[in-house]
Design an enzyme around this catalytic site. Structure first.
Site, PDB file in Angstrom:
ATOM      1  N   HIS A  17       0.844  -1.208   0.000  1.00 58.18           N
ATOM      2  CA  HIS A  17       0.000   0.000   0.000  1.00 58.18           C
ATOM      3  C   HIS A  17       0.876   1.254   0.000  1.00 58.18           C
ATOM      4  O   HIS A  17       0.618   2.202  -0.737  1.00 58.18           O
ATOM      5  CB  HIS A  17      -0.862   0.056   1.268  1.00 58.18           C
ATOM      6  N   LYS A  41     -17.593  -5.756   8.286  1.00 65.19           N
ATOM      7  CA  LYS A  41     -16.322  -6.474   8.188  1.00 65.19           C
ATOM      8  C   LYS A  41     -15.685  -6.549   9.575  1.00 65.19           C
ATOM      9  O   LYS A  41     -15.636  -5.547  10.292  1.00 65.19           O
ATOM     10  CB  LYS A  41     -15.396  -5.738   7.213  1.00 65.19           C
ATOM     11  N   ARG A  90      -1.706  -6.499  -8.268  1.00 65.95           N
ATOM     12  CA  ARG A  90      -0.605  -7.449  -8.060  1.00 65.95           C
ATOM     13  C   ARG A  90      -0.597  -8.555  -9.105  1.00 65.95           C
ATOM     14  O   ARG A  90       0.450  -9.093  -9.447  1.00 65.95           O
ATOM     15  CB  ARG A  90      -0.715  -8.096  -6.670  1.00 65.95           C
ATOM     16  N   SER A 128      -2.833  -7.444   3.445  1.00 64.32           N
ATOM     17  CA  SER A 128      -3.121  -7.263   4.869  1.00 64.32           C
ATOM     18  C   SER A 128      -3.448  -8.614   5.495  1.00 64.32           C
ATOM     19  O   SER A 128      -3.040  -8.912   6.620  1.00 64.32           O
ATOM     20  CB  SER A 128      -4.309  -6.318   5.042  1.00 64.32           C
TER      21      SER A 128
END
Ligand code: PNS
Length: 159
Positions: A17, A41, A90, A128
């Site tokens: 990030h 979440k 990615r 993460s």
């Protein structure tokens, strides 16, 4: 003035990030890094904690602001006058999901453009989720997260 938004969960912010933030900050006059407030979440860190982490790791970047938002990215971008959404990519799995998000955001807010920045090869395996998975078992996360926030992650798992 060209203002961009880089939104995400940042739970926690990773070196991947941070690389995207640093690179995007060089492309725009102002970059708003926005933490999504998602009550559905189960997050490790609160929104305030995540904002604090982002402020710590971006303090050397004068044109970067940290914010949080609820609801739609397109609405928040419109409200703050950002015309570009930055996303990191990615791999092909990211691309498939991000392309859908791009199409939806275009329908929701005609003015918003999306720019994809390819992840640096050092960060291809970072997320993460992976950082939390390693940290929970006491593994080395030096190559995954900025040094400044490592103690906060370790502290969470010591509780
Ligand atoms: O860190 P993430 O999970 O990659 O971030 C995803 C995020 C926050 C950018 C995305 O879920 C989002 O924009 N959510 C807000 C709701 C929204 O606008 N959805 C429309 C696109 S499907």
């Amino acid at each position: 003035m060209k203002k961009a938004i880089y939104a995400g969960s940042f739970d926690p912010v990773t070196l991947g990030h941070l690389d995207i933030i640093e690179r995007a900050s060089r492309l725009f006059d102002c970059l708003v890094v926005a933490v999504l407030e998602n009550p559905n979440k189960n997050s490790l860190f609160t929104v305030e904690e995540r904002k604090h982490h982002l402020e710590l790791v971006t303090k050397h970047l004068e044109n970067v602001e940290v914010a949080s938002f609820r609801g739609l990215l397109a609405d928040f971008a419109g409200a703050i006058g950002a015309d570009v959404a930055v996303r990191g990519l990615r791999n092909a799995v990211d691309f498939a999901a991000e392309y859908q998000m791009y199409l939806i955001n275009r329908k929701l807010g005609k003015e918003i453009e999306t720019i994809f920045l390819a992840a640096d090869e050092e960060h291809l395996a970072l997320s993460s989720t992976n950082a939390k998975e390693v940290a929970v078992f006491g593994g080395n996360i030096d190559f995954m997260v900025p040094q400044e926030i490592k103690p906060y992650i370790i502290e969470k798992y010591q509780k």
